[in-house]
Design a protein around this motif. Structure first.
Motif, short mmCIF file in Angstrom:
data_model
loop_
_atom_site.label_atom_id
_atom_site.label_comp_id
_atom_site.label_asym_id
_atom_site.label_seq_id
_atom_site.Cartn_x
_atom_site.Cartn_y
_atom_site.Cartn_z
N GLY A 4 0.80 -1.22 0.00
CA GLY A 4 0.00 0.00 0.00
C GLY A 4 0.83 1.27 0.00
O GLY A 4 0.32 2.35 0.27
N GLN A 5 2.11 1.16 -0.31
CA GLN A 5 2.97 2.35 -0.37
C GLN A 5 2.86 3.05 -1.72
O GLN A 5 3.20 4.21 -1.84
CB GLN A 5 4.41 1.96 -0.10
CG GLN A 5 4.63 1.44 1.30
CD GLN A 5 6.08 1.08 1.54
OE1 GLN A 5 6.98 1.74 1.03
NE2 GLN A 5 6.31 0.04 2.30
N LEU A 6 2.40 2.32 -2.71
CA LEU A 6 2.19 2.87 -4.05
C LEU A 6 0.74 2.51 -4.42
O LEU A 6 0.43 1.35 -4.62
CB LEU A 6 3.18 2.26 -5.04
CG LEU A 6 3.32 2.92 -6.39
CD1 LEU A 6 3.82 4.36 -6.22
CD2 LEU A 6 4.30 2.16 -7.24
N VAL A 7 -0.13 3.52 -4.42
CA VAL A 7 -1.56 3.31 -4.63
C VAL A 7 -1.94 3.88 -5.99
O VAL A 7 -1.66 5.04 -6.28
CB VAL A 7 -2.39 3.98 -3.52
CG1 VAL A 7 -3.88 3.75 -3.74
CG2 VAL A 7 -1.97 3.47 -2.15
N ILE A 8 -2.59 3.05 -6.80
CA ILE A 8 -2.96 3.45 -8.16
C ILE A 8 -4.48 3.48 -8.26
O ILE A 8 -5.15 2.51 -7.90
CB ILE A 8 -2.36 2.48 -9.18
CG1 ILE A 8 -0.85 2.50 -9.05
CG2 ILE A 8 -2.80 2.84 -10.59
CD1 ILE A 8 -0.14 1.38 -9.73
N GLU A 9 -5.01 4.60 -8.78
CA GLU A 9 -6.46 4.76 -8.91
C GLU A 9 -6.77 5.32 -10.28
O GLU A 9 -6.32 6.42 -10.63
CB GLU A 9 -6.97 5.71 -7.82
CG GLU A 9 -8.44 5.98 -7.90
CD GLU A 9 -8.87 7.05 -6.90
OE1 GLU A 9 -9.96 7.60 -7.10
OE2 GLU A 9 -8.13 7.32 -5.94
N ASP A 10 -7.51 4.58 -11.07
CA ASP A 10 -7.97 5.05 -12.37
C ASP A 10 -9.10 6.05 -12.15
O ASP A 10 -10.00 5.79 -11.38
CB ASP A 10 -8.52 3.89 -13.21
CG ASP A 10 -7.62 3.55 -14.37
OD1 ASP A 10 -6.98 4.46 -14.92
OD2 ASP A 10 -7.54 2.35 -14.71
N VAL A 11 -9.04 7.18 -12.79
CA VAL A 11 -10.14 8.14 -12.71
C VAL A 11 -10.54 8.52 -14.12
O VAL A 11 -9.72 8.55 -15.03
CB VAL A 11 -9.75 9.40 -11.90
CG1 VAL A 11 -9.59 9.07 -10.45
CG2 VAL A 11 -8.51 10.05 -12.43
N GLN A 12 -11.80 8.83 -14.29
CA GLN A 12 -12.29 9.25 -15.60
C GLN A 12 -11.77 10.65 -15.90
O GLN A 12 -11.54 11.45 -15.00
CB GLN A 12 -13.82 9.27 -15.61
CG GLN A 12 -14.44 7.91 -15.43
CD GLN A 12 -14.08 6.96 -16.57
OE1 GLN A 12 -13.97 7.38 -17.71
NE2 GLN A 12 -13.87 5.70 -16.24
N GLN A 13 -11.58 10.92 -17.17
CA GLN A 13 -11.12 12.25 -17.59
C GLN A 13 -12.13 13.28 -17.11
O GLN A 13 -13.31 13.18 -17.38
CB GLN A 13 -10.98 12.28 -19.12
CG GLN A 13 -10.32 13.52 -19.64
CD GLN A 13 -8.84 13.58 -19.29
OE1 GLN A 13 -8.49 13.82 -18.14
NE2 GLN A 13 -8.00 13.39 -20.26
N SER A 14 -11.69 14.23 -16.36
CA SER A 14 -12.59 15.24 -15.82
C SER A 14 -12.83 16.33 -16.86
O SER A 14 -12.17 16.39 -17.89
CB SER A 14 -12.01 15.84 -14.54
OG SER A 14 -10.85 16.55 -14.85
N THR A 15 -13.76 17.21 -16.57
CA THR A 15 -14.08 18.29 -17.49
C THR A 15 -13.32 19.56 -17.16
O THR A 15 -13.69 20.64 -17.60
CB THR A 15 -15.60 18.58 -17.45
OG1 THR A 15 -15.95 18.91 -16.10
CG2 THR A 15 -16.39 17.38 -17.93
N LYS A 16 -12.28 19.45 -16.39
CA LYS A 16 -11.46 20.62 -16.05
C LYS A 16 -10.84 21.18 -17.32
O LYS A 16 -10.55 20.46 -18.26
CB LYS A 16 -10.34 20.26 -15.07
CG LYS A 16 -10.81 19.89 -13.70
CD LYS A 16 -9.61 19.59 -12.84
CE LYS A 16 -10.00 19.19 -11.45
NZ LYS A 16 -8.86 18.84 -10.64
N THR A 17 -10.56 22.47 -17.30
CA THR A 17 -9.93 23.09 -18.46
C THR A 17 -8.42 22.99 -18.40
O THR A 17 -7.75 23.22 -19.40
CB THR A 17 -10.33 24.58 -18.56
OG1 THR A 17 -9.97 25.22 -17.34
CG2 THR A 17 -11.82 24.73 -18.81
N THR A 18 -7.88 22.64 -17.25
CA THR A 18 -6.43 22.50 -17.14
C THR A 18 -6.01 21.12 -17.60
O THR A 18 -6.63 20.13 -17.23
CB THR A 18 -5.94 22.74 -15.69
OG1 THR A 18 -6.62 21.83 -14.85
CG2 THR A 18 -6.22 24.16 -15.24
N PRO A 19 -4.96 21.03 -18.39
CA PRO A 19 -4.53 19.72 -18.88
C PRO A 19 -3.87 18.90 -17.76
O PRO A 19 -3.32 19.45 -16.82
CB PRO A 19 -3.51 20.06 -19.97
CG PRO A 19 -2.99 21.41 -19.58
CD PRO A 19 -4.13 22.11 -18.90
#
Length: 126
Positions: free
Chosen positions: A50-65
């Motif tokens: 649990g020292q390296l935690v990976i979480e897939d997230v959907q592409q958000s609608t933020k304007t910042t890349p």
């Protein structure tokens, strides 16, 4: 975008991708490189513990890349100051931010003045 949280005390370079301490937002192409290394015997225990935690997230609608820049603070002076020389020099080798390196150099020359650590910082600043 994939969130990768590095809970270790060091920045990590995993298959050519810098994963800084704290929460990192990685582009899919960078995560693909990291994903290939997850079976590596040096990386696998970090994920299992649990020292390296990976979480897939959907592409958000933020304007910042999305970037692979850490959203948490880089290694700070007290962390390195409390490490032994070998661990401190290894941690310093992973720091790319010159302002952090300069702050560490100032701290080392005004307090402990550990020659090995000072030399490692100066070598990174060149």
């Amino acid at each position: 975008m994939v969130k990768v949280e590095n809970k270790t005390q060091f920045n990590r370079v995993i298959n050519g991708v810098m994963v800084k301490r704290g929460l990192n937002d990685l582009l899919q192409k960078d995560f693909n490189k990291v994903k290939k290394a997850l079976a590596d015997p040096l990386i696998k225990p970090l994920v299992a513990d649990g020292q390296l935690v990976i979480e897939d997230v959907q592409q958000s609608t933020k304007t910042t890349p999305a970037t692979n820049v850490s959203t948490s603070a880089p290694i700070e002076t007290p962390d390195v100051a409390n490490m032994n020389v070998a661990d401190a020099t290894n941690a310093i080798r992973t720091i790319s931010d010159e302002s952090v390196l300069e702050a560490l150099l100032k701290s080392e020359t005004t307090s402990a003045n550990r020659k090995g650590v000072v030399d490692a910082i100066k070598a990174k600043l060149k």
